[in-house]
Design an enzyme around this catalytic site. Structure first.
Site, PDB file in Angstrom:
ATOM      1  N   ASP A   1       5.000 -37.935  -8.458  1.00  0.00           N
ATOM      2  CA  ASP A   1       3.748 -37.853  -7.727  1.00  0.00           C
ATOM      3  C   ASP A   1       2.672 -37.200  -8.591  1.00  0.00           C
ATOM      4  O   ASP A   1       2.930 -36.217  -9.289  1.00  0.00           O
ATOM      5  CB  ASP A   1       3.977 -37.029  -6.456  1.00  0.00           C
ATOM      6  CG  ASP A   1       2.801 -37.033  -5.515  1.00  0.00           C
ATOM      7  OD1 ASP A   1       2.407 -38.118  -5.076  1.00  0.00           O
ATOM      8  OD2 ASP A   1       2.276 -35.938  -5.211  1.00  0.00           O
TER       9      ASP A   1
ATOM     10  N   GLU B   1      19.770 -37.013 -20.747  1.00  0.00           N
ATOM     11  CA  GLU B   1      21.073 -36.340 -20.757  1.00  0.00           C
ATOM     12  C   GLU B   1      22.081 -37.125 -19.920  1.00  0.00           C
ATOM     13  O   GLU B   1      23.290 -36.999 -20.108  1.00  0.00           O
ATOM     14  CB  GLU B   1      20.945 -34.936 -20.182  1.00  0.00           C
ATOM     15  CG  GLU B   1      20.113 -33.965 -21.017  1.00  0.00           C
ATOM     16  CD  GLU B   1      19.871 -32.649 -20.273  1.00  0.00           C
ATOM     17  OE1 GLU B   1      20.518 -32.430 -19.223  1.00  0.00           O
ATOM     18  OE2 GLU B   1      19.044 -31.848 -20.743  1.00  0.00           O
TER      19      GLU B   1
END
Length: 553
Positions: A218, A270
């Site tokens: 957002d 990751e």
């Protein structure tokens, strides 16, 4: 080899997000599982098969986090818990699991620009002294003028009114002011603070550990504010979310924001190369927006320039050409979008007869109200045009039904903070957030088994209900189902767009195995002898005005 060269030569065509159709769910308006009139996570689980049946590749969920719900959940009080209004963390796990079983990826909203004023961080800041580490998480400043009675600068909230609110200190005296670019219940975080950055690293990992496939970010053009927080006068006729390259703002589009997204990219990677970040970045021109999707930053950015393009062949061609050029220059796909929870639905927006800046909304007293039949005709044509373009596409819940904006919501039923902060001057976004119609002959059109609906639904939505359209030849729902199926079969998302010769007012291009023609003019356009694969309106020898057709190449 540069990063862009590497992005182009490491199997990018197999990365799901480059070609995906992603379906946005606004949880409180999708399906109500417990009968309280508000959509929830169990309701979504019950209806997930409808999205898989449609042919989407992924879902994006607007916020379902713990929240006072003063801004539809975008005022978050706990980023790692589910609001009881929507369910529990176990419900979130079940939703993710069920979506994956249906081969749907799951993207969740993340709201990093601000928190709720009920977040424990902000409550600690209120209780602490000026200059304390607790206040350093937010943008607290002393006021100007005599006794600090005036705001630190002249910034205005996106929702209307001043962007600053003064607090009362613990001893009862008037205190500092805090910045809130949105509602006063949404204090902005200070992203120069390493504690803030570290905590959001952990929030991302929490949801990645839960199994989500990415985040829609957002206000991805926000977060970083210009040093010194200088005064800034906004264009009163401009959209609410900035993005004006002629008048850059000190709180949107600052260069320092890119360091944050590089850090987030490292976090999501990751977990592998298939977890993504999608930017809500209201930035113009497209050459600037493309910075958000460089190879070490975000994966996608909503193409708001395309969303805002005029219903005009020349303007559409210009935006599409520029989009493909600028996004491909940084090794990214263009991510097309026509509607979402913040804008007037395109089944109404494309038939407005007066200007309507983004964020203002429409209501009974708005100038240039849409012409319904024209709006639906153009919306169907626009959707087929968009779904034929190479790259990824986002759909907003209900557009596959042809839902228009609900214009005639009673004043006392409105809930958007824009409506209240502007004292009714702007209608805001309630009209595009009305709960979905599932069945024609049940209370609340099947949205809730109790017949409740947190926003009133138009009485004339019965014919637009999903079950009323399912299996009906020529319905908007069946057009979307066919489009998403053919999009894969014809290789449209992975194809190369080549413009074709066309008459004035007509847009034509080849992509994949299709020739796509959209008639923006007022007159029918003769068609050749190619096989008609799909059309937004009945066609024979001619393509009528405000229509799109896919032809076999």
């Amino acid at each position: 080899m540069t990063a862009i060269d590497e992005a182009r030569t490491t199997g990018i065509s197999t990365e799901w997000w480059r070609t995906a159709v992603i379906y946005q769910i606004y949880p409180r308006s999708f399906a109500d599982g417990n009968g309280d009139g508000v959509g929830d996570l169990p309701g979504i689980v019950q209806r997930l098969d409808s999205i898989a049946e449609l042919g989407a590749d992924a879902i994006w969920l607007s916020p379902f986090y713990a929240s006072p719900q003063r801004d539809g959940g975008y005022d978050v009080s706990d980023f790692t818990d589910v609001d009881p209004l929507f369910g529990t963390l176990d419900d979130a796990r079940e939703l993710i699991s069920q979506a994956h079983q249906l081969e749907l990826k799951v993207i969740v909203d993340i709201v990093p620009n601000h928190t709720s004023d009920e977040h424990r961080w902000f409550q600690a800041a209120l209780a602490a002294e000026p200059g304390s580490p607790e206040r350093a998480r937010y943008l607290f400043r002393d006021g100007r003028g005599v006794n600090g009675d005036e705001p630190p600068n002249n910034w205005q909230s996106v929702f209307g009114g001043p962007a600053w609110t003064r607090i009362t200190e613990a001893d009862g005296t008037p205190g500092q002011w805090y910045l809130h670019l949105f509602d006063s219940s949404q204090p902005d975080l200070d992203w120069s603070n390493e504690d803030v950055r570290r905590d959001f690293d952990d929030i991302l990992r929490f949801w990645l550990d839960m199994g989500v496939d990415g985040f829609r970010v957002d206000v991805a053009h926000g977060l970083v504010k210009q040093d010194g927080l200088p005064d800034h006068d906004v264009d009163p006729e401009g959209g609410s979310m900035g993005g004006d390259d002629d008048a850059p703002t000190p709180y949107f589009g600052q260069e320092g924001v890119h360091d944050i997204w590089r850090r987030w990219r490292q976090v999501v990677e990751e977990y592998g190369r298939d977890r993504i970040l999608a930017a809500e970045a209201w930035i113009h021109p497209l050459s600037r927006m493309a910075k958000w999707v460089r190879p070490d930053e975000m994966h996608q950015a909503f193409n708001f320039a395309y969303l805002a393009a005029e219903w005009d062949a020349d303007d559409q061609r210009r935006v599409i050409t520029e989009s493909l050029r600028e996004f491909s220059a940084v090794g990214a796909p263009s991510t097309w979008v026509l509607s979402n929870h913040d804008v007037v639905r395109h089944a109404s927006r494309l038939a407005l007869t007066a200007e309507n800046p983004q964020g203002h909304g429409i209501g009974p007293d708005s100038p240039g109200l849409p012409i319904p039949e024209l709006g639906l005709r153009r919306a169907r044509a626009a959707s087929l045009l968009m779904l034929a373009l190479p790259g990824s596409a986002y759909l907003y819940q209900g557009e596959e039904l042809g839902l228009p904006e609900h214009v005639y919501i009673p004043d006392d039923a409105r809930q958007d903070p824009t409506w209240f902060r502007t004292e009714g001057e702007r209608y805001g976004r309630d009209g595009c957030r009305v709960p979905l119609p599932w069945t024609a002959d049940e209370p609340s059109f099947g949205f809730s088994h109790a017949g409740e609906s947190w926003l009133p639904q138009p009485e004339d939505w019965a014919d637009l209900a999903r079950h009323a359209q399912r299996g009906q030849h020529g319905s908007t729902l069946e057009m979307y189902r066919s489009a998403l199926s053919l999009r894969k079969e014809l290789g449209l998302a992975t194809g190369e767009l080549l413009w074709a010769d066309s008459e004035p007012g007509v847009l034509a291009f080849e992509c994949g195995d299709a020739l796509v023609v959209t008639n923006f003019s007022d007159a029918p356009v003769p068609l050749g002898t190619e096989e008609v694969l799909l059309a937004s309106a009945p066609v024979a020898d001619v393509l009528p005005p405000d229509a799109t057709v896919w032809l076999r190449r």
